[in-house]
Design an enzyme around this catalytic site. Structure first.
Site, PDB file in Angstrom:
ATOM      1  N   GLY A 114       0.796  -1.230   0.000  1.00 36.01           N
ATOM      2  CA  GLY A 114       0.000   0.000   0.000  1.00 36.01           C
ATOM      3  C   GLY A 114       0.824   1.274   0.000  1.00 36.01           C
ATOM      4  N   SER A 115       2.105   1.181  -0.396  1.00 34.47           N
ATOM      5  CA  SER A 115       2.906   2.417  -0.386  1.00 34.47           C
ATOM      6  C   SER A 115       2.374   3.419  -1.412  1.00 34.47           C
ATOM      7  CB  SER A 115       4.388   2.121  -0.603  1.00 34.47           C
ATOM      8  OG  SER A 115       4.626   1.639  -1.896  1.00 34.47           O
ATOM      9  N   ASN A 116       1.846   2.934  -2.539  1.00 33.06           N
ATOM     10  CA  ASN A 116       1.238   3.872  -3.499  1.00 33.06           C
ATOM     11  C   ASN A 116       0.002   4.541  -2.912  1.00 33.06           C
ATOM     12  OD1 ASN A 116       2.393   4.105  -6.381  1.00 33.06           O
ATOM     13  ND2 ASN A 116       2.669   1.945  -5.870  1.00 33.06           N
ATOM     14  N   HIS A 121       0.840  -0.525 -13.640  1.00 34.83           N
ATOM     15  CA  HIS A 121       1.577  -1.776 -13.838  1.00 34.83           C
ATOM     16  C   HIS A 121       3.070  -1.456 -13.802  1.00 34.83           C
ATOM     17  CE1 HIS A 121       2.077  -5.908 -15.040  1.00 34.83           C
ATOM     18  NE2 HIS A 121       3.057  -5.490 -15.825  1.00 34.83           N
ATOM     19  N   ASN A 163      -5.382   1.376 -13.603  1.00 34.73           N
ATOM     20  CA  ASN A 163      -4.419   0.480 -12.949  1.00 34.73           C
ATOM     21  C   ASN A 163      -3.014   1.005 -13.196  1.00 34.73           C
ATOM     22  OD1 ASN A 163      -3.397  -1.990 -11.737  1.00 34.73           O
ATOM     23  ND2 ASN A 163      -2.897  -2.687 -13.808  1.00 34.73           N
TER      24      ASN A 163
HETATM   25  C1  GAR Z   1       3.413  -1.542  -7.457  1.00 31.24           C
HETATM   26  O1  GAR Z   1       4.731  -1.524  -7.927  1.00 31.24           O
HETATM   27  C2  GAR Z   1       2.438  -1.765  -8.603  1.00 31.24           C
HETATM   28  O2  GAR Z   1       2.876  -1.246  -9.814  1.00 31.24           O
HETATM   29  C3  GAR Z   1       2.388  -3.268  -8.657  1.00 31.24           C
HETATM   30  O3  GAR Z   1       2.382  -3.679  -7.321  1.00 31.24           O
HETATM   31  C4  GAR Z   1       3.169  -2.753  -6.556  1.00 31.24           C
HETATM   32  C5  GAR Z   1       2.363  -2.402  -5.316  1.00 31.24           C
HETATM   33  O4  GAR Z   1       3.160  -1.671  -4.414  1.00 31.24           O
HETATM   34  N1  GAR Z   1       1.207  -3.709  -9.371  1.00 31.24           N
HETATM   35  C6  GAR Z   1       1.162  -4.834 -10.080  1.00 31.24           C
HETATM   36  O5  GAR Z   1       2.111  -5.603 -10.146  1.00 31.24           O
HETATM   37  C7  GAR Z   1      -0.157  -5.082 -10.802  1.00 31.24           C
HETATM   38  N2  GAR Z   1      -0.004  -6.094 -11.796  1.00 31.24           N
HETATM   39  P1  GAR Z   1       2.491  -0.986  -3.150  1.00 31.24           P
HETATM   40  O6  GAR Z   1       1.550  -2.012  -2.510  1.00 31.24           O
HETATM   41  O7  GAR Z   1       3.644  -0.672  -2.238  1.00 31.24           O
HETATM   42  O8  GAR Z   1       1.765   0.240  -3.631  1.00 31.24           O
END
Ligand code: GAR
Length: 186
Positions: free
Chosen positions: A12-14, A103, A101
Site C-alpha cells: 500500500g505504499s502507493n 503496472h 491500474n
Molecule cells: C506496485 O509496484 C504496482 O505497480 C504493482 O504492485 C506494486 C504495489 O506496491 N502492481 C502490479 O504488479 C499489478 N499487476 P504498493 O503495494 O507498495 O503500492
C-alpha cells in the site's frame, strides 16, 4: 471534492503516497478495498483514518456486495494500486472509464496473468532488459490490456536486482501516479 476509491492487495505504499500528495488538494481517498487480510495497506488505512473494506474472492466474483459498497462512496475514480485480482466484467460495465491500474513495467511487455510485483522485475532482469518503467492504463476485461494513459521509463543496469529495480519503479510510481490521477479526475 473529488472522491477516489483505491483497491490494493499488498504493502500500500502507493495508496499512502497518493493520500499524502492530495492532502492539500480537492481530492480525497474515501475508501480502500483490500482482498488480503495480511496486507500492509490495512495498517496504513487505519493509521491514515481511511475506511477499509476487506472482501474475499466469492464476494468479489459472485455477488454484488463489493459493488454496493463502492457505489455507496460515489467515487469519481477507482484506482488499482497494487491490486492483484482480475476485475470482473460486471464492475467494468458498472464503472465505464472510471477504473485505472498501474503496472510496474512497460506494457505490452511483462503484463498478463501472474505478472505482478517481483515476478515482473525478475522477468525483466532475466531478459537482460536495459530499461523498464511504469504503465498507467484504463482497466478492461483482460489483464493489463486497457487503453494506455501514461508510461515512464527507468534504466536497468547489470547491477540491478529485483529489489533495486522495484525501488526504482516505486520512485517512478510515487512521482507520476498522483499527477496522472489528478489530470484524469479534473
Ligand atoms: C506496485 O509496484 C504496482 O505497480 C504493482 O504492485 C506494486 C504495489 O506496491 N502492481 C502490479 O504488479 C499489478 N499487476 P504498493 O503495494 O507498495 O503500492
Amino acid at each position: 471534492m473529488k472522491r477516489i476509491v483505491i483497491f490494493a492487495s499488498g504493502s500500500g505504499s502507493n495508496a499512502e503516497n497518493i493520500h499524502h500528495q492530495f492532502a492539500n488538494e480537492n481530492i480525497e481517498i474515501v475508501a480502500i478495498f483490500c482482498n488480503n487480510e495480511k496486507a500492509g495497506v490495512i495498517e496504513r488505512a487505519n493509521r491514515l483514518n481511511i475506511s477499509l473494506h476487506l472482501f474475499n474472492r466469492n464476494d468479489f466474483n459472485n455477488t454484488n456486495i463489493v459493488d454496493q459498497e463502492i457505489l455507496s462512496y460515489h467515487p469519481d475514480l477507482i484506482v488499482l494500486a497494487g491490486f492483484l485480482w482480475k476485475i470482473p466484467e460486471r464492475l467494468i460495465v458498472l464503472f465505464p472509464n472510471k477504473i485505472i491500474n498501474i503496472h510496474p513495467a512497460l506494457l505490452p511487455k511483462y503484463g498478463g496473468k501472474g505478472m505482478y510485483g517481483h515476478f515482473v522485475h525478475d522477468a525483466v532482469i532475466n531478459a537482460k532488459e536495459t530499461k523498464s518503467g511504469i504503465t498507467i492504463h484504463y482497466v478492461n476485461e483482460h489483464y493489463d490490456e486497457g487503453k494506455y494513459i501514461f508510461q515512464a521509463e527507468c534504466e536497468v543496469t547489470s547491477n540491478d536486482t529485483p529489489e533495486t529495480l522495484a525501488d526504482k519503479i516505486h520512485q517512478l510510481e510515487f512521482a507520476h501516479f498522483p499527477q496522472i490521477i489528478k489530470k484524469i479526475i479534473q
